[in-house]
Design a protein around this motif. Sequence first.
Motif, PDB file in Angstrom:
ATOM      1  N   GLN A  73       0.813  -1.210   0.000  1.00 31.11           N
ATOM      2  CA  GLN A  73       0.000   0.000   0.000  1.00 31.11           C
ATOM      3  C   GLN A  73       0.853   1.270   0.000  1.00 31.11           C
ATOM      4  O   GLN A  73       0.527   2.237  -0.704  1.00 31.11           O
ATOM      5  CB  GLN A  73      -0.916  -0.011   1.225  1.00 31.11           C
ATOM      6  CG  GLN A  73      -1.842   1.181   1.337  1.00 31.11           C
ATOM      7  CD  GLN A  73      -2.843   1.002   2.476  1.00 31.11           C
ATOM      8  OE1 GLN A  73      -3.650   0.071   2.474  1.00 31.11           O
ATOM      9  NE2 GLN A  73      -2.762   1.891   3.473  1.00 31.11           N
ATOM     10  N   ASP A  74       1.965   1.295   0.770  1.00 32.97           N
ATOM     11  CA  ASP A  74       2.781   2.506   0.886  1.00 32.97           C
ATOM     12  C   ASP A  74       4.257   2.155   1.019  1.00 32.97           C
ATOM     13  O   ASP A  74       4.615   1.152   1.663  1.00 32.97           O
ATOM     14  CB  ASP A  74       2.370   3.329   2.117  1.00 32.97           C
ATOM     15  CG  ASP A  74       0.972   3.907   1.999  1.00 32.97           C
ATOM     16  OD1 ASP A  74       0.740   4.665   1.042  1.00 32.97           O
ATOM     17  OD2 ASP A  74       0.125   3.571   2.853  1.00 32.97           O
ATOM     18  N   VAL A  75       5.098   2.989   0.408  1.00 36.06           N
ATOM     19  CA  VAL A  75       6.554   2.975   0.646  1.00 36.06           C
ATOM     20  C   VAL A  75       6.864   4.292   1.352  1.00 36.06           C
ATOM     21  O   VAL A  75       6.671   5.367   0.795  1.00 36.06           O
ATOM     22  CB  VAL A  75       7.352   2.857  -0.664  1.00 36.06           C
ATOM     23  CG1 VAL A  75       8.848   2.908  -0.374  1.00 36.06           C
ATOM     24  CG2 VAL A  75       6.982   1.578  -1.403  1.00 36.06           C
ATOM     25  N   LEU A  76       7.342   4.206   2.573  1.00 36.86           N
ATOM     26  CA  LEU A  76       7.393   5.380   3.445  1.00 36.86           C
ATOM     27  C   LEU A  76       8.808   5.899   3.688  1.00 36.86           C
ATOM     28  O   LEU A  76       9.106   6.445   4.746  1.00 36.86           O
ATOM     29  CB  LEU A  76       6.720   5.044   4.790  1.00 36.86           C
ATOM     30  CG  LEU A  76       5.260   4.567   4.651  1.00 36.86           C
ATOM     31  CD1 LEU A  76       4.752   4.002   5.960  1.00 36.86           C
ATOM     32  CD2 LEU A  76       4.382   5.717   4.197  1.00 36.86           C
ATOM     33  N   TYR A  90       7.445   0.173   5.113  1.00 32.93           N
ATOM     34  CA  TYR A  90       6.447  -0.293   4.148  1.00 32.93           C
ATOM     35  C   TYR A  90       5.143  -0.578   4.892  1.00 32.93           C
ATOM     36  O   TYR A  90       5.148  -1.003   6.050  1.00 32.93           O
ATOM     37  CB  TYR A  90       6.894  -1.588   3.462  1.00 32.93           C
ATOM     38  CG  TYR A  90       8.114  -1.486   2.584  1.00 32.93           C
ATOM     39  CD1 TYR A  90       8.006  -1.108   1.246  1.00 32.93           C
ATOM     40  CD2 TYR A  90       9.376  -1.808   3.076  1.00 32.93           C
ATOM     41  CE1 TYR A  90       9.128  -1.039   0.429  1.00 32.93           C
ATOM     42  CE2 TYR A  90      10.503  -1.746   2.269  1.00 32.93           C
ATOM     43  CZ  TYR A  90      10.379  -1.360   0.955  1.00 32.93           C
ATOM     44  OH  TYR A  90      11.481  -1.297   0.145  1.00 32.93           O
ATOM     45  N   ARG A  91       4.022  -0.355   4.182  1.00 35.06           N
ATOM     46  CA  ARG A  91       2.722  -0.750   4.738  1.00 35.06           C
ATOM     47  C   ARG A  91       2.018  -1.627   3.707  1.00 35.06           C
ATOM     48  O   ARG A  91       1.769  -1.207   2.577  1.00 35.06           O
ATOM     49  CB  ARG A  91       1.861   0.467   5.077  1.00 35.06           C
ATOM     50  CG  ARG A  91       0.515   0.064   5.712  1.00 35.06           C
ATOM     51  CD  ARG A  91      -0.362   1.268   6.027  1.00 35.06           C
ATOM     52  NE  ARG A  91       0.162   2.060   7.133  1.00 35.06           N
ATOM     53  CZ  ARG A  91       0.640   3.292   7.015  1.00 35.06           C
ATOM     54  NH1 ARG A  91       0.673   3.869   5.812  1.00 35.06           N
ATOM     55  NH2 ARG A  91       1.080   3.956   8.051  1.00 35.06           N
ATOM     56  N   GLU A  93      -1.383  -3.674   2.610  1.00 35.34           N
ATOM     57  CA  GLU A  93      -2.824  -3.458   2.819  1.00 35.34           C
ATOM     58  C   GLU A  93      -3.301  -4.244   4.036  1.00 35.34           C
ATOM     59  O   GLU A  93      -3.257  -5.480   4.052  1.00 35.34           O
ATOM     60  CB  GLU A  93      -3.579  -3.895   1.569  1.00 35.34           C
ATOM     61  CG  GLU A  93      -5.068  -3.616   1.646  1.00 35.34           C
ATOM     62  CD  GLU A  93      -5.790  -4.101   0.405  1.00 35.34           C
ATOM     63  OE1 GLU A  93      -6.923  -3.658   0.178  1.00 35.34           O
ATOM     64  OE2 GLU A  93      -5.227  -4.938  -0.340  1.00 35.34           O
ATOM     65  N   GLU A 171       2.902  -4.052   8.637  1.00 36.71           N
ATOM     66  CA  GLU A 171       3.774  -2.877   8.739  1.00 36.71           C
ATOM     67  C   GLU A 171       5.206  -3.366   8.853  1.00 36.71           C
ATOM     68  O   GLU A 171       5.573  -4.058   9.801  1.00 36.71           O
ATOM     69  CB  GLU A 171       3.400  -2.021   9.945  1.00 36.71           C
ATOM     70  CG  GLU A 171       2.043  -1.339   9.815  1.00 36.71           C
ATOM     71  CD  GLU A 171       1.769  -0.384  10.960  1.00 36.71           C
ATOM     72  OE1 GLU A 171       2.428  -0.526  12.031  1.00 36.71           O
ATOM     73  OE2 GLU A 171       0.909   0.500  10.812  1.00 36.71           O
ATOM     74  N   THR A 186       7.685  -1.288  -5.750  1.00 38.78           N
ATOM     75  CA  THR A 186       6.902  -0.075  -5.499  1.00 38.78           C
ATOM     76  C   THR A 186       5.482  -0.453  -5.120  1.00 38.78           C
ATOM     77  O   THR A 186       5.049  -1.603  -5.267  1.00 38.78           O
ATOM     78  CB  THR A 186       6.879   0.822  -6.744  1.00 38.78           C
ATOM     79  OG1 THR A 186       6.393   0.062  -7.858  1.00 38.78           O
ATOM     80  CG2 THR A 186       8.290   1.328  -7.054  1.00 38.78           C
ATOM     81  N   ARG A 187       4.735   0.542  -4.631  1.00 38.47           N
ATOM     82  CA  ARG A 187       3.384   0.271  -4.137  1.00 38.47           C
ATOM     83  C   ARG A 187       2.479  -0.235  -5.267  1.00 38.47           C
ATOM     84  O   ARG A 187       2.672   0.076  -6.440  1.00 38.47           O
ATOM     85  CB  ARG A 187       2.789   1.530  -3.516  1.00 38.47           C
ATOM     86  CG  ARG A 187       2.587   2.684  -4.477  1.00 38.47           C
ATOM     87  CD  ARG A 187       1.943   3.844  -3.765  1.00 38.47           C
ATOM     88  NE  ARG A 187       1.627   4.932  -4.689  1.00 38.47           N
ATOM     89  CZ  ARG A 187       0.885   5.970  -4.381  1.00 38.47           C
ATOM     90  NH1 ARG A 187       0.393   6.074  -3.157  1.00 38.47           N
ATOM     91  NH2 ARG A 187       0.635   6.910  -5.261  1.00 38.47           N
TER      92      ARG A 187
END
Length: 375
Positions: A73-76, A90-91, A93, A171, A186-187
Amino acid sequence: MMMRAETTRFALLLAGLFLAAPASPATAQDVAPLRVGTLTIAMQPINPAKEFVGRIEARERVELRARVTGFLQDVLFQDGQAVKEGDLLYRIEPAPFQAALSRAQGALEQARGQAAFADQQYTRAQELLQSQAGSAAMRDQRLAEQLTAKGNVQIAEANVQAAEIDLGYAEVKAPITGLIGRTSITRGNVVGPDRGVLTTIVSQDPMHVAIPVSQREFLTLKSADRVAAKDELAALIHFSDGSPYDHPGKIDFVDVSVNKATDSVTMRAVVPNPNGRLIDGQLVRVTLQLETPVEKILVPQAALIADQQGFYVFVVEDGKAAIRRVTLGNEIGTSAVVDSGLAVGDQLIVEGLSTLRPGAPVSVRPAAVLPAKAG
Protein backbone atom coordinates in the motif's frame (compact mmCIF):
# COMPACT_ATOMS: atom_id res chain seq x y z
CA MET A 1 126.03 18.93 -34.89
CA MET A 2 127.25 15.81 -33.09
CA MET A 3 127.41 17.67 -29.80
CA ARG A 4 123.79 18.82 -30.21
CA ALA A 5 122.63 15.23 -30.80
CA GLU A 6 124.45 13.97 -27.74
CA THR A 7 122.93 16.72 -25.64
CA THR A 8 119.45 15.82 -26.90
CA ARG A 9 119.90 12.08 -26.10
CA PHE A 10 121.12 12.96 -22.62
CA ALA A 11 118.06 15.16 -21.98
CA LEU A 12 115.68 12.44 -23.17
CA LEU A 13 117.41 9.89 -20.98
CA LEU A 14 117.04 12.08 -17.93
CA ALA A 15 113.38 12.69 -18.74
CA GLY A 16 112.77 8.92 -19.11
CA LEU A 17 114.50 8.23 -15.83
CA PHE A 18 112.41 10.93 -14.16
CA LEU A 19 109.14 9.55 -15.54
CA ALA A 20 110.01 5.96 -14.75
CA ALA A 21 111.06 6.69 -11.18
CA PRO A 22 108.26 5.57 -8.72
CA ALA A 23 106.70 8.23 -6.58
CA SER A 24 107.35 7.89 -2.91
CA PRO A 25 104.28 6.39 -1.14
CA ALA A 26 102.28 8.75 1.07
CA THR A 27 102.01 7.66 4.64
CA ALA A 28 98.78 7.79 6.70
CA GLN A 29 100.21 10.75 8.53
CA ASP A 30 100.50 12.63 5.19
CA VAL A 31 96.72 12.26 4.41
CA ALA A 32 94.46 14.83 6.07
CA PRO A 33 91.52 13.21 7.94
CA LEU A 34 88.16 13.59 6.22
CA ARG A 35 85.65 15.62 8.19
CA VAL A 36 82.46 13.56 8.65
CA GLY A 37 79.24 13.90 10.59
CA THR A 38 78.21 10.99 12.80
CA LEU A 39 75.30 9.74 14.87
CA THR A 40 75.66 7.55 17.92
CA ILE A 41 73.48 4.44 17.50
CA ALA A 42 70.78 4.02 20.16
CA MET A 43 67.60 1.99 20.49
CA GLN A 44 64.45 3.97 19.69
CA PRO A 45 60.78 3.17 20.39
CA ILE A 46 58.84 2.55 17.19
CA ASN A 47 55.50 1.04 16.26
CA PRO A 48 56.13 -1.81 13.80
CA ALA A 49 53.62 -1.81 10.98
CA LYS A 50 52.53 -4.01 8.08
CA GLU A 51 50.18 -2.99 5.29
CA PHE A 52 47.32 -5.10 3.92
CA VAL A 53 44.28 -4.69 1.70
CA GLY A 54 41.01 -4.78 3.63
CA ARG A 55 37.32 -4.48 2.89
CA ILE A 56 34.85 -2.37 4.85
CA GLU A 57 31.87 -4.31 6.19
CA ALA A 58 28.80 -3.02 7.97
CA ARG A 59 28.61 -4.26 11.52
CA GLU A 60 24.91 -5.02 10.99
CA ARG A 61 23.29 -5.74 7.62
CA VAL A 62 19.63 -6.64 7.14
CA GLU A 63 17.78 -7.71 4.00
CA LEU A 64 14.14 -6.74 4.49
CA ARG A 65 11.48 -9.18 3.30
CA ALA A 66 7.71 -9.18 3.62
CA ARG A 67 6.57 -11.82 6.11
CA VAL A 68 2.97 -11.92 4.88
CA THR A 69 1.51 -11.89 1.38
CA GLY A 70 -0.51 -8.88 0.29
CA PHE A 71 -0.67 -5.74 -1.84
CA LEU A 72 1.94 -3.11 -1.00
CA GLN A 73 0.00 0.00 0.00
CA ASP A 74 2.78 2.51 0.89
CA VAL A 75 6.55 2.98 0.65
CA LEU A 76 7.39 5.38 3.44
CA PHE A 77 11.06 6.26 2.87
CA GLN A 78 13.42 7.78 0.33
CA ASP A 79 16.11 5.60 -1.19
CA GLY A 80 19.42 6.04 0.62
CA GLN A 81 18.08 7.91 3.64
CA ALA A 82 19.10 7.31 7.25
CA VAL A 83 16.57 5.34 9.27
CA LYS A 84 16.26 4.49 12.93
CA GLU A 85 15.29 1.21 14.51
CA GLY A 86 11.49 1.00 14.63
CA ASP A 87 10.82 3.42 11.73
CA LEU A 88 7.87 2.38 9.52
CA LEU A 89 9.16 1.64 6.01
CA TYR A 90 6.45 -0.29 4.15
CA ARG A 91 2.72 -0.75 4.74
CA ILE A 92 0.96 -3.77 3.28
CA GLU A 93 -2.82 -3.46 2.82
CA PRO A 94 -4.08 -4.26 6.36
CA ALA A 95 -7.81 -4.93 5.71
CA PRO A 96 -7.50 -8.69 5.00
CA PHE A 97 -5.47 -9.19 8.14
CA GLN A 98 -7.86 -7.14 10.27
CA ALA A 99 -10.74 -9.29 8.97
CA ALA A 100 -8.80 -12.46 9.78
CA LEU A 101 -8.19 -11.17 13.28
CA SER A 102 -11.91 -10.44 13.76
CA ARG A 103 -12.79 -13.98 12.65
CA ALA A 104 -10.25 -15.43 15.04
CA GLN A 105 -11.57 -13.32 17.90
CA GLY A 106 -15.15 -14.43 17.15
CA ALA A 107 -14.07 -18.08 17.10
CA LEU A 108 -12.38 -17.55 20.45
CA GLU A 109 -15.59 -16.19 21.98
CA GLN A 110 -17.48 -19.22 20.65
CA ALA A 111 -14.93 -21.57 22.13
CA ARG A 112 -15.08 -19.83 25.48
CA GLY A 113 -18.90 -20.09 25.50
CA GLN A 114 -18.75 -23.78 24.73
CA ALA A 115 -16.12 -24.22 27.43
CA ALA A 116 -18.34 -22.46 29.99
CA PHE A 117 -21.29 -24.70 29.04
CA ALA A 118 -19.09 -27.81 29.30
CA ASP A 119 -17.97 -26.74 32.77
CA GLN A 120 -21.61 -26.44 33.89
CA GLN A 121 -22.52 -29.81 32.39
CA TYR A 122 -19.62 -31.49 34.11
CA THR A 123 -20.54 -29.91 37.47
CA ARG A 124 -24.17 -31.08 37.11
CA ALA A 125 -23.11 -34.63 36.21
CA GLN A 126 -20.84 -34.71 39.24
CA GLU A 127 -23.67 -33.63 41.53
CA LEU A 128 -26.09 -36.20 40.05
CA LEU A 129 -23.55 -38.94 40.54
CA GLN A 130 -23.12 -38.01 44.20
CA SER A 131 -26.93 -38.10 44.74
CA GLN A 132 -27.10 -41.42 42.89
CA ALA A 133 -29.40 -39.84 40.30
CA GLY A 134 -26.75 -40.02 37.58
CA SER A 135 -24.22 -42.50 36.28
CA ALA A 136 -20.45 -42.53 36.22
CA ALA A 137 -20.57 -42.90 32.46
CA MET A 138 -22.48 -39.63 32.11
CA ARG A 139 -19.96 -37.92 34.41
CA ASP A 140 -17.06 -39.21 32.32
CA GLN A 141 -18.69 -38.05 29.11
CA ARG A 142 -19.19 -34.56 30.51
CA LEU A 143 -15.53 -34.52 31.65
CA ALA A 144 -14.39 -35.36 28.14
CA GLU A 145 -16.57 -32.60 26.71
CA GLN A 146 -15.09 -30.14 29.22
CA LEU A 147 -11.50 -31.01 28.26
CA THR A 148 -12.34 -30.78 24.56
CA ALA A 149 -13.88 -27.35 25.08
CA LYS A 150 -10.77 -26.16 26.93
CA GLY A 151 -8.59 -27.41 24.08
CA ASN A 152 -10.75 -25.52 21.58
CA VAL A 153 -10.26 -22.35 23.62
CA GLN A 154 -6.48 -22.78 23.47
CA ILE A 155 -6.62 -23.31 19.71
CA ALA A 156 -8.81 -20.24 19.28
CA GLU A 157 -6.47 -18.15 21.42
CA ALA A 158 -3.51 -19.28 19.29
CA ASN A 159 -5.43 -18.35 16.13
CA VAL A 160 -6.07 -14.87 17.53
CA GLN A 161 -2.40 -14.49 18.38
CA ALA A 162 -1.37 -15.60 14.87
CA ALA A 163 -3.84 -13.16 13.31
CA GLU A 164 -2.45 -10.34 15.46
CA ILE A 165 1.08 -11.24 14.37
CA ASP A 166 0.07 -11.24 10.69
CA LEU A 167 -1.60 -7.86 11.13
CA GLY A 168 1.59 -6.55 12.75
CA TYR A 169 3.61 -7.88 9.79
CA ALA A 170 1.51 -5.70 7.50
CA GLU A 171 3.77 -2.88 8.74
CA VAL A 172 7.41 -3.46 7.82
CA LYS A 173 9.65 -1.59 10.27
CA ALA A 174 13.40 -0.99 10.43
CA PRO A 175 15.02 -3.61 12.68
CA ILE A 176 18.29 -1.64 12.97
CA THR A 177 19.57 1.93 12.65
CA GLY A 178 21.54 2.74 9.51
CA LEU A 179 21.28 3.71 5.85
CA ILE A 180 18.57 2.14 3.72
CA GLY A 181 19.17 1.10 0.14
CA ARG A 182 17.01 1.37 -2.95
CA THR A 183 13.59 -0.24 -2.78
CA SER A 184 13.22 -3.15 -5.18
CA ILE A 185 9.42 -2.91 -5.36
CA THR A 186 6.90 -0.08 -5.50
CA ARG A 187 3.38 0.27 -4.14
CA GLY A 188 0.56 -1.62 -5.82
CA ASN A 189 2.61 -4.79 -6.27
CA VAL A 190 2.05 -8.02 -4.42
CA VAL A 191 4.74 -8.79 -1.85
CA GLY A 192 5.34 -11.86 0.24
CA PRO A 193 7.96 -14.12 1.80
CA ASP A 194 8.70 -15.71 -1.59
CA ARG A 195 8.83 -12.44 -3.58
CA GLY A 196 12.46 -11.54 -2.77
CA VAL A 197 14.20 -8.77 -0.85
CA LEU A 198 12.38 -5.44 -0.49
CA THR A 199 15.50 -3.42 0.40
CA THR A 200 18.66 -3.55 2.51
CA ILE A 201 19.69 -1.62 5.62
CA VAL A 202 23.33 -1.36 6.69
CA SER A 203 24.52 0.07 9.99
CA GLN A 204 26.97 2.98 9.82
CA ASP A 205 28.77 3.56 13.09
CA PRO A 206 30.95 1.74 13.88
CA MET A 207 32.05 -0.26 10.84
CA HIS A 208 34.15 -3.39 10.50
CA VAL A 209 37.14 -3.87 8.21
CA ALA A 210 38.04 -7.45 7.25
CA ILE A 211 41.78 -7.98 6.69
CA PRO A 212 42.95 -11.20 5.00
CA VAL A 213 46.49 -11.94 6.21
CA SER A 214 48.54 -14.64 4.51
CA GLN A 215 49.75 -17.50 6.69
CA ARG A 216 53.34 -16.42 6.21
CA GLU A 217 52.68 -12.84 7.31
CA PHE A 218 50.48 -14.03 10.14
CA LEU A 219 53.25 -16.29 11.44
CA THR A 220 55.72 -13.42 11.10
CA LEU A 221 53.46 -11.24 13.20
CA LYS A 222 53.09 -13.94 15.81
CA SER A 223 56.81 -14.71 15.92
CA ALA A 224 57.48 -11.03 16.58
CA ASP A 225 54.89 -11.03 19.38
CA ARG A 226 52.86 -8.53 17.42
CA VAL A 227 49.56 -10.33 17.98
CA ALA A 228 50.34 -11.61 21.43
CA ALA A 229 47.49 -9.36 22.53
CA LYS A 230 45.14 -8.29 19.76
CA ASP A 231 44.01 -5.34 21.88
CA GLU A 232 47.43 -3.74 21.28
CA LEU A 233 47.07 -3.69 17.47
CA ALA A 234 45.83 -0.49 15.88
CA ALA A 235 44.43 -0.50 12.33
CA LEU A 236 45.25 2.67 10.38
CA ILE A 237 43.19 3.08 7.21
CA HIS A 238 44.05 4.77 3.90
CA PHE A 239 41.61 5.17 1.03
CA SER A 240 42.37 4.04 -2.53
CA ASP A 241 43.60 7.55 -3.44
CA GLY A 242 46.16 7.40 -0.62
CA SER A 243 44.38 9.83 1.70
CA PRO A 244 44.34 8.79 5.36
CA TYR A 245 41.21 8.11 7.39
CA ASP A 246 41.24 10.11 10.59
CA HIS A 247 39.89 7.46 13.00
CA PRO A 248 42.11 4.47 13.90
CA GLY A 249 40.51 1.08 14.42
CA LYS A 250 41.08 -1.70 16.93
CA ILE A 251 41.48 -5.40 16.14
CA ASP A 252 38.58 -7.20 17.81
CA PHE A 253 38.65 -10.62 16.15
CA VAL A 254 41.14 -13.08 14.65
CA ASP A 255 39.61 -16.00 12.77
CA VAL A 256 40.04 -19.45 14.30
CA SER A 257 40.81 -21.19 10.99
CA VAL A 258 42.68 -20.63 7.73
CA ASN A 259 40.72 -19.96 4.53
CA LYS A 260 41.75 -22.89 2.34
CA ALA A 261 40.91 -21.06 -0.89
CA THR A 262 43.21 -18.09 -0.16
CA ASP A 263 45.56 -19.62 2.44
CA SER A 264 44.95 -16.63 4.68
CA VAL A 265 43.70 -15.81 8.16
CA THR A 266 41.06 -13.10 8.46
CA MET A 267 41.57 -10.41 11.07
CA ARG A 268 38.83 -7.89 11.79
CA ALA A 269 39.00 -4.36 13.15
CA VAL A 270 36.19 -2.19 14.46
CA VAL A 271 36.46 1.41 13.22
CA PRO A 272 34.45 4.52 14.23
CA ASN A 273 32.47 6.03 11.35
CA PRO A 274 30.77 9.14 12.76
CA ASN A 275 30.76 11.02 9.44
CA GLY A 276 29.82 8.10 7.21
CA ARG A 277 33.04 8.22 5.14
CA LEU A 278 33.40 4.45 5.28
CA ILE A 279 31.03 2.58 2.95
CA ASP A 280 30.00 -1.06 3.16
CA GLY A 281 32.02 -3.12 0.64
CA GLN A 282 34.72 -0.45 0.14
CA LEU A 283 38.33 -1.57 -0.45
CA VAL A 284 40.95 0.20 1.69
CA ARG A 285 44.60 -0.15 2.64
CA VAL A 286 45.06 -1.12 6.28
CA THR A 287 48.25 -0.69 8.28
CA LEU A 288 48.44 -2.86 11.39
CA GLN A 289 50.49 -1.07 14.01
CA LEU A 290 51.37 -1.87 17.59
CA GLU A 291 50.26 0.68 20.14
CA THR A 292 52.97 -0.56 22.52
CA PRO A 293 56.33 0.68 21.14
CA VAL A 294 59.10 -1.77 20.28
CA GLU A 295 62.77 -0.83 20.71
CA LYS A 296 64.65 -0.84 17.36
CA ILE A 297 67.70 0.75 15.73
CA LEU A 298 66.85 3.45 13.18
CA VAL A 299 69.26 4.95 10.66
CA PRO A 300 68.70 7.67 8.05
CA GLN A 301 68.18 6.20 4.60
CA ALA A 302 70.74 8.70 3.29
CA ALA A 303 73.43 6.78 5.21
CA LEU A 304 72.68 3.50 3.39
CA ILE A 305 74.81 2.42 0.43
CA ALA A 306 73.80 -0.45 -1.87
CA ASP A 307 75.95 -2.82 -3.91
CA GLN A 308 75.59 -6.33 -5.34
CA GLN A 309 75.91 -7.87 -1.88
CA GLY A 310 73.18 -5.73 -0.32
CA PHE A 311 73.27 -2.68 1.93
CA TYR A 312 76.13 -1.35 4.04
CA VAL A 313 77.01 1.74 6.09
CA PHE A 314 80.20 3.41 7.25
CA VAL A 315 81.06 3.57 10.93
CA VAL A 316 84.03 5.00 12.80
CA GLU A 317 86.50 2.41 14.16
CA ASP A 318 89.80 3.56 15.71
CA GLY A 319 89.54 6.91 13.97
CA LYS A 320 89.02 5.36 10.53
CA ALA A 321 86.06 4.64 8.29
CA ALA A 322 84.92 0.99 8.31
CA ILE A 323 82.20 -0.83 6.39
CA ARG A 324 79.36 -2.60 8.21
CA ARG A 325 76.93 -4.85 6.34
CA VAL A 326 73.34 -4.38 7.60
CA THR A 327 70.03 -6.21 7.34
CA LEU A 328 67.11 -3.85 7.00
CA GLY A 329 63.52 -4.00 8.21
CA ASN A 330 60.67 -1.58 7.48
CA GLU A 331 61.01 2.00 6.32
CA ILE A 332 59.77 4.63 8.75
CA GLY A 333 59.60 8.06 7.22
CA THR A 334 63.10 8.99 6.01
CA SER A 335 64.69 6.30 8.17
CA ALA A 336 65.04 2.52 7.99
CA VAL A 337 64.93 -0.11 10.71
CA VAL A 338 68.19 -2.07 11.04
CA ASP A 339 67.59 -5.64 12.18
CA SER A 340 71.27 -6.62 12.32
CA GLY A 341 74.73 -5.23 11.64
CA LEU A 342 74.84 -2.32 14.07
CA ALA A 343 75.06 -2.15 17.84
CA VAL A 344 74.18 0.46 20.42
CA GLY A 345 77.06 2.94 20.76
CA ASP A 346 78.38 2.57 17.20
CA GLN A 347 79.28 5.85 15.51
CA LEU A 348 77.42 5.90 12.19
CA ILE A 349 78.77 8.20 9.48
CA VAL A 350 75.88 10.08 7.86
CA GLU A 351 77.61 13.12 6.36
CA GLY A 352 80.67 13.31 4.14
CA LEU A 353 80.07 9.95 2.45
CA SER A 354 80.75 11.07 -1.14
CA THR A 355 84.57 10.84 -0.89
CA LEU A 356 84.80 8.28 1.90
CA ARG A 357 86.78 5.05 1.44
CA PRO A 358 87.29 2.10 3.79
CA GLY A 359 90.27 2.69 6.10
CA ALA A 360 90.35 6.45 5.49
CA PRO A 361 91.13 8.49 8.61
CA VAL A 362 88.23 10.68 9.67
CA SER A 363 87.64 13.70 11.83
CA VAL A 364 84.33 13.31 13.68
CA ARG A 365 81.70 15.94 14.41
CA PRO A 366 78.02 15.53 15.43
CA ALA A 367 75.71 15.30 12.41
CA ALA A 368 72.73 17.56 11.89
CA VAL A 369 70.63 14.69 10.47
CA LEU A 370 68.54 12.72 12.92
CA PRO A 371 66.54 9.55 12.18
CA ALA A 372 62.81 10.03 12.14
CA LYS A 373 60.83 8.42 14.92
CA ALA A 374 57.64 6.48 14.36
CA GLY A 375 54.55 7.93 15.90
